[in-house]
Write an enzyme that holds these catalytic residues in place. Structure first.
Site, mmCIF file in Angstrom:
data_model
loop_
_atom_site.group_PDB
_atom_site.id
_atom_site.type_symbol
_atom_site.label_atom_id
_atom_site.label_comp_id
_atom_site.label_asym_id
_atom_site.label_seq_id
_atom_site.Cartn_x
_atom_site.Cartn_y
_atom_site.Cartn_z
ATOM 1 N N ARG A 320 6.146 -0.318 -2.375
ATOM 2 C CA ARG A 320 7.238 -1.074 -1.751
ATOM 3 C C ARG A 320 6.766 -2.179 -0.802
ATOM 4 O O ARG A 320 7.336 -3.272 -0.810
ATOM 5 C CB ARG A 320 8.225 -0.136 -1.046
ATOM 6 C CG ARG A 320 8.972 0.789 -2.009
ATOM 7 C CD ARG A 320 10.103 1.575 -1.343
ATOM 8 N NE ARG A 320 11.163 0.708 -0.898
ATOM 9 C CZ ARG A 320 11.393 0.358 0.357
ATOM 10 N NH1 ARG A 320 10.630 0.823 1.335
ATOM 11 N NH2 ARG A 320 12.369 -0.461 0.665
ATOM 12 N N CYS A 351 -8.430 -2.308 -5.364
ATOM 13 C CA CYS A 351 -9.210 -3.545 -5.350
ATOM 14 C C CYS A 351 -8.300 -4.763 -5.297
ATOM 15 O O CYS A 351 -8.258 -5.552 -6.244
ATOM 16 C CB CYS A 351 -10.108 -3.601 -6.575
ATOM 17 S SG CYS A 351 -11.173 -2.183 -6.669
ATOM 18 N N GLU A 352 -7.529 -4.866 -4.226
ATOM 19 C CA GLU A 352 -6.596 -5.975 -4.029
ATOM 20 C C GLU A 352 -6.468 -6.183 -2.540
ATOM 21 O O GLU A 352 -6.210 -5.217 -1.810
ATOM 22 C CB GLU A 352 -5.180 -5.592 -4.484
ATOM 23 C CG GLU A 352 -5.031 -5.272 -5.918
ATOM 24 C CD GLU A 352 -4.163 -6.272 -6.660
ATOM 25 O OE1 GLU A 352 -3.544 -7.129 -6.014
ATOM 26 O OE2 GLU A 352 -4.146 -6.169 -7.888
#
Ligand code: PLP
Length: 422
Positions: A320, A351-352
């Site tokens: 969210r 991995c962001e």
């Protein structure tokens, strides 16, 4: 700076003798140790009490919107408390049926129901189909020609109302993939078709204007649109959908289900509607009943910039914040009422850089690696919207009641992650 507002915690949360978080008498740090983290913990009585409140406020036809949070135990719980279940896909339908919920307690939604989804639902005698398009009328009518019973239907209308909420969860505006628009004349045409068709039994109208809505005024306006549209047409049932907002953070206040129902009923009376009024709460049943427990793994302080607190879950258990920019509060399970003078960005292990759980989380100054961090109000649209991104196994779900904890969804294993590979 101040400590967590305790009203954001589940009904049966309390503070233990050492200041630790107890949920229905279960120590959150102990739960994390016993079941691992990340962990969804639901206060079972909180869920039950919201279901009972909805049934008392709207009557027997009220549905739990399963997309907010669904597993077999949740389906049994809501049905056991007297609710019907709103399902919007064959998958949600299958989980509810596997939980033992009869088809005549299910309401089938969806803007693109497949022939197979409709066939199963009609064959098993679903309670209502909420018809969303003319293509769907065609599909239902041809199934009925094959010999299936015509289902009771509500016609889903889009009233042309833009409720104050995030664009992605607005559903009442003219420009919507859902339902039949009023302003184009499609709604009137669909009602006409439903009343004439031999393939469906017209019960009434459905209007769902969006989610996480705080102002009762929008439901009021939707009711008025419905009344104008009906204008003398006999309808047995009007569903106002779901959408009641919940407080996620300190500044927010939301109406209760009882207050929402009272406002909706008053609006219906004022508009001269005498049909049965039903609703489909999801978030307002499940959100505040659940918290997520994470283990703090890494603390990275960048002087003059920010402090990153990395936990062992992330956007895979709560998308969210990434999807809607949603805010959450945090607290330490070992000391719930501690002052929280330190501002951190709580991030996951994906991995962001966008993998943020809490943008500006307030935490106690002595927070350290290994601590159990709790994010309250994660009971809706967390587990249900979760993913396996980065092959992070999905968390377990635990229900707690009277000092006892039981897993209702086990944690995914690495084997589960490869179960579908051929
Ligand atoms: C999402 C949805 C609901 C539930 O909405 P909440 O905001 O969770 O109460 C109810 N009805 C329909 C048709 C929905 O799409």
């Amino acid at each position: 700076m101040s400590s967590l507002p305790l009203r954001l915690l589940p009904d049966n949360a309390s503070i233990g003798p050492d200041g630790q978080l107890l949920i229905a008498g279960c120590d959150a740090v102990e739960l994390a140790r016993a079941f691992g983290t990340p962990l969804f913990v639901y206060d079972e009585e909180h869920l039950r009490s919201r279901c009972r409140e909805a049934v008392a406020a709207f009557g027997k036809g009220v549905d739990y919107a399963t997309k907010a949070f669904l597993c077999k135990e949740m389906a049994r719980l809501a049905y056991g408390e007297g609710m019907k279940l709103d399902v919007s896909t064959g998958g949600e339908y299958a989980v509810a049926r596997a939980a033992g919920v009869p088809a005549n307690a299910l309401v089938l939604h969806g803007n693109n129901k497949s022939v197979d989804e409709l066939r199963t639902a009609l064959h098993e005698g679903v309670s209502r189909v909420i018809v969303d398009s003319f293509d769907e009328f065609d599909r239902i009518e041809s199934l009925v020609k094959e010999g299936l019973e015509p289902p009771k239907v509500l016609v889903r209308i889009t009233p042309g109302i833009e409720a104050h909420t995030h664009e992605y969860v607005q559903t009442g505006q003219d420009d919507s993939k859902f339902g039949f628009g009023i302003h184009t004349g499609a709604a009137a045409e669909a009602i006409d078709r439903a009343r004439r068709s031999h393939g469906v039994r017209f019960e009434g109208l459905h209007v769902h204007i969006g989610s996480q809505i705080f102002e009762e005024e929008f439901f009021d306006r939707a009711i008025k649109v419905v009344a104008d549209l009906l204008d003398g047409i006999e309808a047995a049932e009007i569903s106002v959908g779901g959408g009641l907002g919940v407080a996620y953070v300190e500044e927010e206040e939301a109406p209760t289900i009882t207050e929402w129902a009272a406002a909706v009923h008053a609006a219906a009376r004022a508009a001269g509607i005498d049909a049965r009024i039903v609703a489909e709460p999801g978030r307002s049943i499940a959100a505040a009943a659940g918290v997520t427990l994470y283990t703090v793994g890494t603390i990275k302080h960048i002087p003059g910039i920010r402090t990153y607190l990395s936990v062992d879950g992330g956007m895979s258990d709560n998308p969210r914040p990434v999807l809607y920019g949603s805010g959450y509060e945090t607290c330490l399970a070992r000391e719930v009422e501690a002052d929280r003078p330190t501002v951190v960005t709580v991030v996951g292990k994906h991995c962001e850089s966008g993998d943020v759980l809490v943008r500006d989380g307030n935490v106690p100054a002595d927070i350290r690696v290994g601590d159990i961090l709790c994010t309250p109000v994660t009971g809706a649209y967390g587990h249900s919207m979760g993913s396996n991104y980065n092959k992070v196994p999905r968390p377990a779900v635990v229900f707690v009641k009277d000092g006892e904890a039981r897993a209702v969804v086990r944690r995914e294993t690495y084997d589960d992650l490869m179960r579908l590979d051929i």
